[in-house]
Design an enzyme around this catalytic site. Structure first.
Site, short mmCIF file in Angstrom:
data_model
loop_
_atom_site.label_atom_id
_atom_site.label_comp_id
_atom_site.label_asym_id
_atom_site.label_seq_id
_atom_site.Cartn_x
_atom_site.Cartn_y
_atom_site.Cartn_z
N LYS A 114 0.85 -1.19 0.00
CA LYS A 114 0.00 0.00 0.00
C LYS A 114 0.89 1.23 0.00
CE LYS A 114 -4.40 0.94 0.07
NZ LYS A 114 -5.49 0.12 -0.49
P1 NAD Z 1 -12.98 8.03 -2.49
O1 NAD Z 1 -11.96 9.00 -2.06
O2 NAD Z 1 -13.40 7.96 -3.91
O3 NAD Z 1 -14.33 8.22 -1.62
C1 NAD Z 1 -14.34 8.19 -0.22
C2 NAD Z 1 -15.73 8.66 0.24
O4 NAD Z 1 -15.81 8.55 1.66
C3 NAD Z 1 -15.99 10.14 -0.08
O5 NAD Z 1 -17.38 10.29 -0.37
C4 NAD Z 1 -15.65 10.83 1.24
O6 NAD Z 1 -16.26 12.11 1.39
C5 NAD Z 1 -16.19 9.82 2.22
N1 NAD Z 1 -15.65 9.90 3.56
C6 NAD Z 1 -14.37 10.04 3.96
N2 NAD Z 1 -14.27 10.06 5.29
C7 NAD Z 1 -15.54 9.91 5.75
C8 NAD Z 1 -16.12 9.84 7.03
N3 NAD Z 1 -15.37 9.92 8.14
N4 NAD Z 1 -17.46 9.68 7.14
C9 NAD Z 1 -18.23 9.57 6.04
N5 NAD Z 1 -17.74 9.62 4.80
C10 NAD Z 1 -16.43 9.80 4.65
O7 NAD Z 1 -12.44 6.61 -1.99
P2 NAD Z 1 -12.82 5.17 -2.54
O8 NAD Z 1 -11.86 4.81 -3.61
O9 NAD Z 1 -14.28 5.09 -2.78
O10 NAD Z 1 -12.43 4.27 -1.28
C11 NAD Z 1 -13.33 4.10 -0.17
C12 NAD Z 1 -12.87 2.93 0.66
O11 NAD Z 1 -12.83 1.76 -0.17
C13 NAD Z 1 -11.46 3.06 1.26
O12 NAD Z 1 -11.43 2.39 2.50
C14 NAD Z 1 -10.59 2.31 0.27
O13 NAD Z 1 -9.39 1.83 0.84
C15 NAD Z 1 -11.53 1.17 -0.09
N6 NAD Z 1 -11.21 0.52 -1.36
C16 NAD Z 1 -11.12 1.24 -2.52
C17 NAD Z 1 -10.84 0.58 -3.70
C18 NAD Z 1 -10.81 1.29 -5.02
O14 NAD Z 1 -10.69 0.62 -6.06
N7 NAD Z 1 -10.94 2.60 -5.07
C19 NAD Z 1 -10.58 -0.80 -3.70
C20 NAD Z 1 -10.69 -1.50 -2.50
C21 NAD Z 1 -11.00 -0.83 -1.34
#
Ligand code: NAD
Length: 433
Positions: A123
């Site tokens: 990561k």
């Molecule tokens: P992103 O940045 O696109 O979106 C994150 C969202 O969460 C946003 O809407 C943000 O405003 C919101 N957010 C952040 N902190 C918050 C809080 N305390 N309370 C409520 N909402 C909050 O990120 P993403 O790519 O959608 O990733 C989200 C999660 O999924 C992360 O944990 C990431 O590690 C995991 N993930 C992402 C991927 C990927 O392909 N992008 C793959 C596996 C896991």
């Protein structure tokens, strides 16, 4: 038991006590230790699996648009590469620290192993607010970070991908910087690239699509229907939005979504595409007309059948767990549930589909992208979706079977399969020298 094993540390020596995410790293170790003990895994390799292989901290000075120099801190943590090259996302967020990246790298190792990918886990992260950077500043920061971590990445070594705060444009800059520095185009160094640059169709929505497949399979297995199921989703970014959109297409009722600023609630079902357009235009859900405003706390405890934390780690705590009304929780985010909350939810009979299973769709299509890039032969969207569904359904079935066999919860089964596969590979390879 050998004296080496008897002396193995119970908690990881790298754990810091003063970082924002010390508890998250501790939680990742707590789950690891619990599963290791419950499933009687090989004690000989335990300490190797608990420790990241490499932790790199880099300093990235860049010129801001106003001419000032500003220095950002970045990390790349390579947890384990027994099964293949390191692989894992790159996060841009002000809350990033070394412990967070170590925890996420460890989870990535178990996730890649669980779904059968030929990868280890890694990561990366940069401490920055991506929304406060101009596109040119973000580009300079990405290029500087790439050049700083360049000695330890590469298509056979470590392959970054998008995570929270990064996207296909960031991956394009990473690809270009790496390629310029090694002197030739190296498509396989990164996944989640734009489709026009060798990315895979379907990668952007893949994590949300995987969440949908796992929940659908769980409902089918339990004899339940998604039609009309009331679903609340915390986090309306890449993962939360696509999960909401695809579940809505299956007839589920998305009654609440939130971001870091606010939540919105609509008992009749939110128009997900319209809410998505609103966020694209304004950057947040605040004042979105698709529902009534609600707080994140209200979202977590609202009257719903399925709760999907899709934001950040440690949002489902022991304080909120007793109030959660959903019967099923799908961890679309990495590490959203603390071990204390996990125990409370289990005692209350709430089923948790754990992160390393539920959100594995993203890395799976990243793997498809890597394979397509190496072959220079690109699949169409139906093929990507079909192959992803096969992987996710199979992973769910294996987890479900083990959970039934061992009479354990899905997290124990999923982590057991992931950790067990890496432990087995260590055993077969032996120890160098
Ligand atoms: P992103 O940045 O696109 O979106 C994150 C969202 O969460 C946003 O809407 C943000 O405003 C919101 N957010 C952040 N902190 C918050 C809080 N305390 N309370 C409520 N909402 C909050 O990120 P993403 O790519 O959608 O990733 C989200 C999660 O999924 C992360 O944990 C990431 O590690 C995991 N993930 C992402 C991927 C990927 O392909 N992008 C793959 C596996 C896991």
């Amino acid at each position: 038991m050998s004296s080496y094993v008897a002396m193995a540390p119970q908690t990881n020596r790298l754990a810091a006590t003063d970082s924002k995410h010390a508890a998250f790293w501790q939680n990742a170790n707590t789950y690891f230790n619990k599963v290791y003990a419950e499933l009687n895994l090989d004690p000989n390799v335990r300490s190797m699996l608990a420790t990241p292989k490499r932790v790199l901290t880099v300093s990235c000075p860049i010129k801001m648009d106003d001419g000032r120099y500003q220095t950002f801190t970045g990390y790349r943590v390579q947890h384990n590469n027994t099964l293949g090259p390191f692989k894992g996302g790159l996060r841009y967020d002000l809350a990033v620290d070394r412990d967070e990246v170590m925890a996420l790298a460890m989870l990535q190792t178990w996730k890649n192993a669980l779904v059968g990918l030929p990868y280890g886990g890694a990561k990366g992260g940069i401490v920055c607010d991506p929304r406060a950077l101009s596109p040119r500043e973000k580009e300079r920061l990405t290029r500087r970070y790439t050049s700083e971590i360049l000695p330890i990445i590469g298509p056979e070594v470590d392959i970054p991908a998008p995570d929270a705060g990064t996207d296909s444009q960031v991956m394009a800059w990473l690809l270009d910087t790496y390629s310029m520095m090694v002197g030739h185009q190296e498509l396989g160094v990164v996944t989640g690239k734009p489709v026009s640059l060798g990315g895979s169709v379907g990668r952007e929505e893949a994590t949300g699509r995987g969440v949908m497949y796992v929940l659908r399979k769980f409902f089918q297995t339990s004899g339940k229907s998604l039609q009309g199921a009331r679903i609340a989703i915390q986090g309306f970014g890449n993962v939360g939005y696509h999960a909401a959109r695809l579940l809505d297409e299956l007839g589920a009722n998305i009654i609440a979504v939130s971001d870091r600023f606010t939540g919105i609630y609509n008992d009749k079902g939110i128009d997900v595409e319209a809410a998505g357009r609103f966020v694209k235009e304004t950057g947040k859900l605040t004042d979105c007309p698709e529902g009534d405003a609600m707080t994140n706390e209200e979202l977590l405890t609202c009257n719903c059948d399925v709760l999907i934390p899709a934001a950040m780690e440690n949002t489902i705590t022991a304080e909120v767990a007793p109030e959660i009304r959903a019967q099923t929780m799908v961890e679309a985010a990495n590490g959203p549930t603390t071990p204390e909350a996990d125990d409370i939810l289990k005692d209350r009979g709430i089923t948790i589909l754990p992160d390393i299973l539920a959100n594995a769709g993203g890395v799976t299509v990243s793997y498809f992208e890597w394979v397509q890039g190496l072959d220079n032969y690109f699949w169409d969207k139906p093929r990507v979706d079909e192959e992803l569904q096969k992987v996710m359904d199979k992973a769910f079935e294996r987890v479900d079977t083990l959970a039934n066999e061992k009479d354990c919860d899905y997290r124990t089964a999923a982590y057991g399969l992931g950790i067990g596969r890496v432990a087995e590979a260590h055993k077969l390879k032996g120890l160098f020298p």
